[in-house]
Motif scaffolding. Structure first.
Motif, PDB file in Angstrom:
ATOM      1  N   LYS A  65      57.722  19.853  99.984  1.00 35.20           N
ATOM      2  CA  LYS A  65      57.113  20.778  99.024  1.00 35.20           C
ATOM      3  C   LYS A  65      57.931  20.840  97.729  1.00 35.20           C
ATOM      4  O   LYS A  65      57.380  20.815  96.628  1.00 35.20           O
ATOM      5  CB  LYS A  65      56.988  22.162  99.664  1.00 35.20           C
ATOM      6  CG  LYS A  65      56.313  23.196  98.791  1.00 35.20           C
ATOM      7  CD  LYS A  65      56.230  24.540  99.496  1.00 35.20           C
ATOM      8  CE  LYS A  65      55.779  25.592  98.516  1.00 35.20           C
ATOM      9  NZ  LYS A  65      56.081  26.948  98.960  1.00 35.20           N
ATOM     10  N   GLU A  66      59.258  20.911  97.859  1.00 37.30           N
ATOM     11  CA  GLU A  66      60.135  20.973  96.677  1.00 37.30           C
ATOM     12  C   GLU A  66      60.014  19.706  95.829  1.00 37.30           C
ATOM     13  O   GLU A  66      59.980  19.775  94.599  1.00 37.30           O
ATOM     14  CB  GLU A  66      61.598  21.156  97.108  1.00 37.30           C
ATOM     15  CG  GLU A  66      61.901  22.516  97.687  1.00 37.30           C
ATOM     16  CD  GLU A  66      63.288  22.587  98.317  1.00 37.30           C
ATOM     17  OE1 GLU A  66      63.935  23.637  98.139  1.00 37.30           O
ATOM     18  OE2 GLU A  66      63.724  21.621  98.989  1.00 37.30           O
ATOM     19  N   ILE A  67      59.924  18.559  96.481  1.00 38.63           N
ATOM     20  CA  ILE A  67      59.838  17.292  95.743  1.00 38.63           C
ATOM     21  C   ILE A  67      58.499  17.177  95.013  1.00 38.63           C
ATOM     22  O   ILE A  67      58.451  16.739  93.858  1.00 38.63           O
ATOM     23  CB  ILE A  67      60.089  16.100  96.681  1.00 38.63           C
ATOM     24  CG1 ILE A  67      61.539  16.163  97.177  1.00 38.63           C
ATOM     25  CG2 ILE A  67      59.828  14.773  95.965  1.00 38.63           C
ATOM     26  CD1 ILE A  67      61.844  15.258  98.329  1.00 38.63           C
ATOM     27  N   ILE A  68      57.432  17.612  95.670  1.00 37.02           N
ATOM     28  CA  ILE A  68      56.121  17.607  95.010  1.00 37.02           C
ATOM     29  C   ILE A  68      56.160  18.519  93.785  1.00 37.02           C
ATOM     30  O   ILE A  68      55.663  18.144  92.711  1.00 37.02           O
ATOM     31  CB  ILE A  68      55.006  18.012  96.003  1.00 37.02           C
ATOM     32  CG1 ILE A  68      54.828  16.897  97.048  1.00 37.02           C
ATOM     33  CG2 ILE A  68      53.693  18.309  95.278  1.00 37.02           C
ATOM     34  CD1 ILE A  68      53.986  17.295  98.243  1.00 37.02           C
ATOM     35  N   GLN A  69      56.771  19.690  93.913  1.00 32.27           N
ATOM     36  CA  GLN A  69      56.899  20.617  92.772  1.00 32.27           C
ATOM     37  C   GLN A  69      57.717  19.983  91.646  1.00 32.27           C
ATOM     38  O   GLN A  69      57.357  20.110  90.479  1.00 32.27           O
ATOM     39  CB  GLN A  69      57.561  21.928  93.206  1.00 32.27           C
ATOM     40  CG  GLN A  69      56.631  22.858  93.921  1.00 32.27           C
ATOM     41  CD  GLN A  69      57.334  24.146  94.320  1.00 32.27           C
ATOM     42  OE1 GLN A  69      58.522  24.157  94.689  1.00 32.27           O
ATOM     43  NE2 GLN A  69      56.617  25.246  94.248  1.00 32.27           N
ATOM     44  N   ILE A  70      58.813  19.319  91.989  1.00 30.21           N
ATOM     45  CA  ILE A  70      59.650  18.658  90.980  1.00 30.21           C
ATOM     46  C   ILE A  70      58.809  17.647  90.203  1.00 30.21           C
ATOM     47  O   ILE A  70      58.859  17.589  88.974  1.00 30.21           O
ATOM     48  CB  ILE A  70      60.881  17.987  91.638  1.00 30.21           C
ATOM     49  CG1 ILE A  70      61.881  19.050  92.081  1.00 30.21           C
ATOM     50  CG2 ILE A  70      61.527  16.972  90.698  1.00 30.21           C
ATOM     51  CD1 ILE A  70      62.997  18.532  92.983  1.00 30.21           C
TER      52      ILE A  70
END
Length: 174
Positions: free
Chosen positions: A78-83
């Motif tokens: 989820k964090e990588i998609i947001q980044i």
């Protein structure tokens, strides 16, 4: 949970690692569904452990196996998609966009260093959420004043960077 571990200093300055061996170290520490993206130390895996436990276990195992001081930074899917989605810059054939992943509040340190550096034309930086993004003309990455700062020993344990294209490949592989 699905994660990506971003290793720092892979296949530079004498630290040579085959991603198959890195994946084996991850498997030997109990990680699951392990794969690599490019040869720059981006390892996708699954685990039920939390990030701080993972960081400790994986850095120790990699350090022992490869006989070097390993540094890695872990983000969940989820964090990588947001980044990737929060990138503030428009893609351009003439520009690189880098994302910095590291310890808590590293984005503030990087932004301060960027503010104090000499900039080339079209060189920009922005913080979105807790992620530092840097845009620099192609061919100027290592020549730029900020690019030189990134090699500082004091930052070595605190962050790593990836081109936005690499982040996109990671998102697609999830």
């Amino acid at each position: 949970m699905k994660y990506c571990a971003f290793l720092r200093g892979v296949n530079v300055k004498g630290t040579s690692m085959k991603m198959a061996e890195v994946c084996k170290v991850f498997a030997d520490t109990g990680m699951h569904k392990i794969s690599s993206v490019l040869a720059t130390g981006n390892i996708l895996f699954s685990s039920d452990l939390n990030v701080s436990e993972l960081k400790e276990i994986l850095e120790k195992s990699l350090s022992e196996y490869f006989n070097y001081k390993a540094f890695l930074f872990i983000k969940n899917e989820k964090e990588i998609i947001q980044i990737f989605e929060n990138n503030p810059f428009a893609k351009s054939e003439d520009l690189h966009i880098y994302v910095f992943i590291g310890i808590e509040n590293i984005e503030k340190t990087l932004f301060q260093e960027f503010e104090n550096s000499d900039k080339t034309e079209n060189e920009k930086a922005e913080i979105v959420g807790n992620t530092f993004y840097w845009q620099v003309p192609k061919g100027k990455t290592l020549d730029s004043s900020f690019g030189k700062i990134l090699g500082k020993k004091s930052l070595k344990e605190k962050m790593t960077s990836r081109n936005l294209n690499t982040i996109e490949k990671i998102v697609k592989k999830f």
